[in-house]
Design a protein around this motif. Sequence first.
Motif, mmCIF file in Angstrom:
data_model
loop_
_atom_site.group_PDB
_atom_site.id
_atom_site.type_symbol
_atom_site.label_atom_id
_atom_site.label_comp_id
_atom_site.label_asym_id
_atom_site.label_seq_id
_atom_site.Cartn_x
_atom_site.Cartn_y
_atom_site.Cartn_z
ATOM 1 N N TYR A 129 0.829 -1.207 0.000
ATOM 2 C CA TYR A 129 0.000 0.000 0.000
ATOM 3 C C TYR A 129 0.869 1.265 0.000
ATOM 4 C CZ TYR A 129 -3.836 3.170 1.089
ATOM 5 O OH TYR A 129 -4.745 4.185 1.025
ATOM 6 N N ILE A 130 1.885 1.263 0.848
ATOM 7 C CA ILE A 130 2.785 2.430 0.904
ATOM 8 C C ILE A 130 3.499 2.599 -0.435
ATOM 9 C CG2 ILE A 130 4.821 3.421 2.015
ATOM 10 C CD1 ILE A 130 4.058 1.916 4.560
ATOM 11 N N ALA A 131 4.008 1.494 -0.972
ATOM 12 C CA ALA A 131 4.767 1.558 -2.227
ATOM 13 C C ALA A 131 3.913 2.025 -3.396
ATOM 14 C CB ALA A 131 5.375 0.189 -2.544
ATOM 15 N N SER A 132 2.640 1.724 -3.376
ATOM 16 C CA SER A 132 1.774 2.099 -4.499
ATOM 17 C C SER A 132 1.246 3.526 -4.378
ATOM 18 C CB SER A 132 0.604 1.123 -4.610
ATOM 19 O OG SER A 132 -0.199 1.161 -3.443
ATOM 20 N N LEU A 190 3.652 5.445 19.268
ATOM 21 C CA LEU A 190 3.112 6.453 20.177
ATOM 22 C C LEU A 190 1.680 6.130 20.612
ATOM 23 C CD1 LEU A 190 4.489 9.693 18.471
ATOM 24 C CD2 LEU A 190 5.346 8.592 20.543
ATOM 25 N N ASN A 191 0.895 5.613 19.681
ATOM 26 C CA ASN A 191 -0.505 5.315 19.995
ATOM 27 C C ASN A 191 -0.729 3.864 20.410
ATOM 28 O OD1 ASN A 191 -1.327 7.967 19.287
ATOM 29 N ND2 ASN A 191 -1.292 7.392 17.120
ATOM 30 N N LYS A 192 0.400 3.100 20.466
ATOM 31 C CA LYS A 192 0.348 1.697 20.873
ATOM 32 C C LYS A 192 -0.676 0.916 20.044
ATOM 33 C CE LYS A 192 1.858 2.686 25.586
ATOM 34 N NZ LYS A 192 1.558 2.563 27.039
ATOM 35 N N LYS A 193 -0.585 1.126 18.724
ATOM 36 C CA LYS A 193 -1.481 0.447 17.788
ATOM 37 C C LYS A 193 -0.697 -0.531 16.936
ATOM 38 C CE LYS A 193 -4.880 4.188 17.225
ATOM 39 N NZ LYS A 193 -5.531 5.086 16.236
ATOM 40 N N GLU A 194 -1.337 -1.624 16.589
ATOM 41 C CA GLU A 194 -0.713 -2.591 15.690
ATOM 42 C C GLU A 194 -0.658 -1.999 14.280
ATOM 43 O OE1 GLU A 194 -1.477 -7.160 14.063
ATOM 44 O OE2 GLU A 194 -2.837 -6.240 15.530
ATOM 45 N N ILE A 195 0.424 -2.296 13.557
ATOM 46 C CA ILE A 195 0.559 -1.805 12.183
ATOM 47 C C ILE A 195 -0.363 -2.624 11.282
ATOM 48 C CG2 ILE A 195 2.108 -1.473 10.222
ATOM 49 C CD1 ILE A 195 4.388 -1.117 12.175
ATOM 50 N N THR A 196 -1.402 -1.985 10.801
ATOM 51 C CA THR A 196 -2.375 -2.645 9.927
ATOM 52 C C THR A 196 -2.561 -1.835 8.654
ATOM 53 O OG1 THR A 196 -4.243 -1.453 10.900
ATOM 54 C CG2 THR A 196 -3.606 -3.547 11.936
ATOM 55 N N LEU A 197 -3.252 -2.423 7.684
ATOM 56 C CA LEU A 197 -3.540 -1.716 6.440
ATOM 57 C C LEU A 197 -4.398 -0.479 6.716
ATOM 58 C CD1 LEU A 197 -3.355 -1.561 3.377
ATOM 59 C CD2 LEU A 197 -5.335 -3.095 3.243
ATOM 60 N N GLU A 198 -5.346 -0.595 7.657
ATOM 61 C CA GLU A 198 -6.208 0.537 7.985
ATOM 62 C C GLU A 198 -5.402 1.691 8.567
ATOM 63 O OE1 GLU A 198 -9.367 2.861 7.958
ATOM 64 O OE2 GLU A 198 -9.305 0.817 7.138
#
Length: 479
Positions: free
Chosen positions: A336-339, A361-369
């Motif tokens: 997604y980032i590359a495109s 910082l937000n303690k979130k999992e790295i997801t597509l969303e």
Amino acid sequence: MSKNHEVIWGNCLQIIKDNVQTITFKTWFEPIVPLKIENKVLTIQVPSLFFYEYLEEHYIDLLRKTLCKELGADTKLEYNVVMENNPYFSKQPYTVKMPGSANIKKELKNKPVSIPLNVDDNPGIKNPFIIPGLKKLTVDPQLNPEYSFANFIEGECNRLARSAGYAVANSPGGTAFNPLLVYGGSGLGKTHLAQAIGIEVKEKLPEKTVLYVTAHNFQTQYTEASRNNTRNDFIHFYQMIDVLIIDDVQEFAGKEKTQDIFFQIFNHLHQSGKQLILTSDKAPVEMQGLDQRLLSRFKWGLAADLQTPDYETRIQILKKKTYNDGIELPQDVTEYIASHITTNVRELEGALISLLAQSTLNKKEITLELAKQMIDKLVKNTKREISIDYIQKIVCDYFNLPMDIFTSKTRKREIVQARQIAMFFAKSLTKASLATIGSSIGGKDHATVLHACKTVNNLIDTDKTFRVYIDEIENKLKL
């Protein structure tokens, strides 16, 4: 009436243009000048020895087939290599015959011309860097160890520059491309590549004195030396460098005194067999505000450009960066980032850093969303220009086809149909020409692309299952 050499070469170019990418055609075939044809031997002029060697290594089969198609099976090709812009070679023209010429290339490289130093260089001084108590020149090369060749991802966008840079690193001052000028837009890796050469030289030849300096700092140092009446020490110091790397040389524009002093240093180093590496945001022909005698010297060696990285290269850059940082990034997030970030390497890495910061910082999992939310903030217009590489990737993923099989010469029905679908979307979703689409997808010509588009349109109208394929792939492309 027999055709002349210009008509013949023009016909050859029309064939070649349909079989290579646009950037390849402009870089390696447009500069060629047809000189003459005699007894079915076509003589073409190429701008440098490196240019000739690159054609021989990468495009000799294409040239041979094209000429045979135009002139017959017993045709021959000769190269006229332009050497007059390099003072290390005599001005005598050389002709190189196709296909093999190892002995001739060796002869070319062993014909240096003895050139006396200018009077300003003061050849009577044995050690011009005269400072009491200094026995050996010790210089901090000012190199960032992160900017190594290992961390520089190779792709079609930078292959020429990287190959030339690596050759220079293995033999500084001993190749046909001195100076090596790397040019391109901001964030494409000019500084990285220039420093990678310096790092490689220091690793392989530690006795060499290497120095990286920006054009701005060079200007500042010269101004300070003039103010302190140490101008000669400044000149003599730079004349002792074995590998001099000047970054953003276009910043010398309009600074006549700095250009004059750099001209002297350039001449001395070049005549002494030392290596010069320059970077710029423009090709020499486009630089404004620089003295013509300086620009002419920039053209002595090789000017290699860095292009915007293609989709596959962007993927590899992200994977390398996350691997080095010990991070695992989901494949769909990487894609997604590359495109969506397509402009340059710096923005690509910046997007990755922003995503990691958001996650930490937000303690979130790295997801597509999360990636989509971050991209929406970074990019004002998230509607990207879809590339041919990306279309091929999506089509291969949809049909579960390996890319190497997709790009092979196989004529299996399912592979041919997948290629046709990729051509169809490339024509409708990109601004690429039919010739570019064909050369990028299986090395086909524009007529094949037209046939593919017609076939796909017919199947959309007559085959409901096929129409579902097209709708689903289109949705994936526009995510």
